[in-house]
Design a protein around this motif. Structure first.
Motif, PDB file in Angstrom:
ATOM      1  N   TYR A  80       0.849  -1.189   0.000  1.00 25.83           N
ATOM      2  CA  TYR A  80       0.000   0.000   0.000  1.00 25.83           C
ATOM      3  C   TYR A  80       0.881   1.234   0.000  1.00 25.83           C
ATOM      4  CZ  TYR A  80      -3.772  -3.186   1.035  1.00 25.83           C
ATOM      5  OH  TYR A  80      -4.676  -4.208   0.952  1.00 25.83           O
ATOM      6  N   GLY A  81       0.429   2.268  -0.684  1.00 24.79           N
ATOM      7  CA  GLY A  81       1.150   3.524  -0.722  1.00 24.79           C
ATOM      8  C   GLY A  81       0.185   4.689  -0.646  1.00 24.79           C
ATOM      9  N   CYS A  82       0.682   5.836  -0.213  1.00 23.10           N
ATOM     10  CA  CYS A  82      -0.118   7.051  -0.115  1.00 23.10           C
ATOM     11  C   CYS A  82       0.185   7.923  -1.337  1.00 23.10           C
ATOM     12  CB  CYS A  82       0.233   7.803   1.168  1.00 23.10           C
ATOM     13  SG  CYS A  82      -0.748   9.295   1.398  1.00 23.10           S
ATOM     14  N   CYS A  99      -3.406   3.709  -2.170  1.00 21.99           N
ATOM     15  CA  CYS A  99      -3.436   2.959  -3.427  1.00 21.99           C
ATOM     16  C   CYS A  99      -2.669   1.649  -3.238  1.00 21.99           C
ATOM     17  CB  CYS A  99      -2.806   3.775  -4.555  1.00 21.99           C
ATOM     18  SG  CYS A  99      -3.617   5.369  -4.851  1.00 21.99           S
ATOM     19  N   LEU A 100      -2.979   0.703  -4.064  1.00 22.44           N
ATOM     20  CA  LEU A 100      -2.379  -0.626  -3.999  1.00 22.44           C
ATOM     21  C   LEU A 100      -1.352  -0.770  -5.120  1.00 22.44           C
ATOM     22  CD1 LEU A 100      -2.728  -3.442  -2.597  1.00 22.44           C
ATOM     23  CD2 LEU A 100      -4.252  -4.001  -4.467  1.00 22.44           C
ATOM     24  N   GLU A 101      -0.132  -1.084  -4.763  1.00 21.79           N
ATOM     25  CA  GLU A 101       0.903  -1.372  -5.759  1.00 21.79           C
ATOM     26  C   GLU A 101       0.963  -2.887  -5.933  1.00 21.79           C
ATOM     27  OE1 GLU A 101       4.679   0.296  -4.681  1.00 21.79           O
ATOM     28  OE2 GLU A 101       3.814   2.275  -4.286  1.00 21.79           O
ATOM     29  N   ARG A 102       0.761  -3.351  -7.150  1.00 23.22           N
ATOM     30  CA  ARG A 102       0.844  -4.785  -7.456  1.00 23.22           C
ATOM     31  C   ARG A 102       2.175  -5.042  -8.174  1.00 23.22           C
ATOM     32  NH1 ARG A 102      -4.475  -6.625  -6.807  1.00 23.22           N
ATOM     33  NH2 ARG A 102      -6.011  -5.031  -7.250  1.00 23.22           N
ATOM     34  N   TRP A 103       2.946  -5.964  -7.624  1.00 20.41           N
ATOM     35  CA  TRP A 103       4.250  -6.315  -8.162  1.00 20.41           C
ATOM     36  C   TRP A 103       4.234  -7.775  -8.597  1.00 20.41           C
ATOM     37  CZ3 TRP A 103       8.414  -2.849  -8.275  1.00 20.41           C
ATOM     38  CH2 TRP A 103       8.167  -1.626  -7.661  1.00 20.41           C
ATOM     39  N   GLU A 114       1.042  -2.673 -11.643  1.00 19.25           N
ATOM     40  CA  GLU A 114       0.105  -1.551 -11.689  1.00 19.25           C
ATOM     41  C   GLU A 114       0.036  -0.889 -10.328  1.00 19.25           C
ATOM     42  OE1 GLU A 114      -4.170  -2.077 -11.989  1.00 19.25           O
ATOM     43  OE2 GLU A 114      -4.075  -3.895 -10.802  1.00 19.25           O
ATOM     44  N   VAL A 115      -0.395   0.361 -10.332  1.00 18.59           N
ATOM     45  CA  VAL A 115      -0.787   1.061  -9.118  1.00 18.59           C
ATOM     46  C   VAL A 115      -2.279   1.296  -9.267  1.00 18.59           C
ATOM     47  CG1 VAL A 115      -0.504   3.100  -7.671  1.00 18.59           C
ATOM     48  CG2 VAL A 115       1.481   2.158  -8.882  1.00 18.59           C
TER      49      VAL A 115
END
Length: 159
Positions: A80-82, A99-103, A114-115
């Motif tokens: 998760y990121g702001c 937001c969710l960062e998918r790696w 994606e973010v």
């Protein structure tokens, strides 16, 4: 597969990452005289910045979990990121959102897939998709007005 499981987890995009996303096409609907009418919109340009949790103004962003959650079977991880996303030219800075960062693991390295934010998905130096939807479903809204509905696409790049 063993290498992917043993490698360090992704740490996410660094705080301070700044992007500009330029819309290429925007389409949708406007409410006109009690009916939805399809229309083209003028694409917008968006400025995106990743905030450090320690610099966040909102509780949701300050309370973000800092570790990656991985799925070894799928070779994926999420963090998760702001983020602040605002339309270029808007006077206000924009609202913070989690937001969710998918790696995904490719070979021996992690690659951002994606973010995903509430209504905005993007890749730095890649495509973005933005939606503008709402829950006004009544046939006769107050003053016979509804906000438009739209979908925008374009490209982002690091600033």
């Amino acid at each position: 597969m063993a290498a992917a499981l043993e490698q360090a987890q992704p740490t996410g995009l660094p705080a301070g990452t700044s992007l500009v996303c330029t819309g290429e096409q925007a389409i949708g609907f406007r409410w006109v005289k009690g009916r939805w009418k399809s229309t083209d919109f003028v694409p917008n340009r968006y400025l995106i910045e990743k905030r450090a949790a320690g610099q966040a103004r909102t509780t949701a962003c300050r309370d973000i979990s800092h570790g990656a959650v991985s799925d070894a079977g799928r070779r994926t991880a999420v963090l998760y990121g702001c983020y602040i996303i605002r339309r270029d030219g808007d006077a206000e800075e924009g609202a913070e959102q989690v937001c969710l960062e998918r790696w995904k693991s490719i070979g021996s390295r992690w690659v951002l897939d994606e973010v995903a934010c509430d209504n905005f998905r993007f890749l730095p130096d890649g495509w973005f998709h933005r939606t503008s939807l709402h829950g006004e479903l009544s046939t006769g809204p107050p003053n016979n007005e509804k906000d438009p509905l739209s979908v925008s696409v374009g490209h982002c790049r690091l600033r």
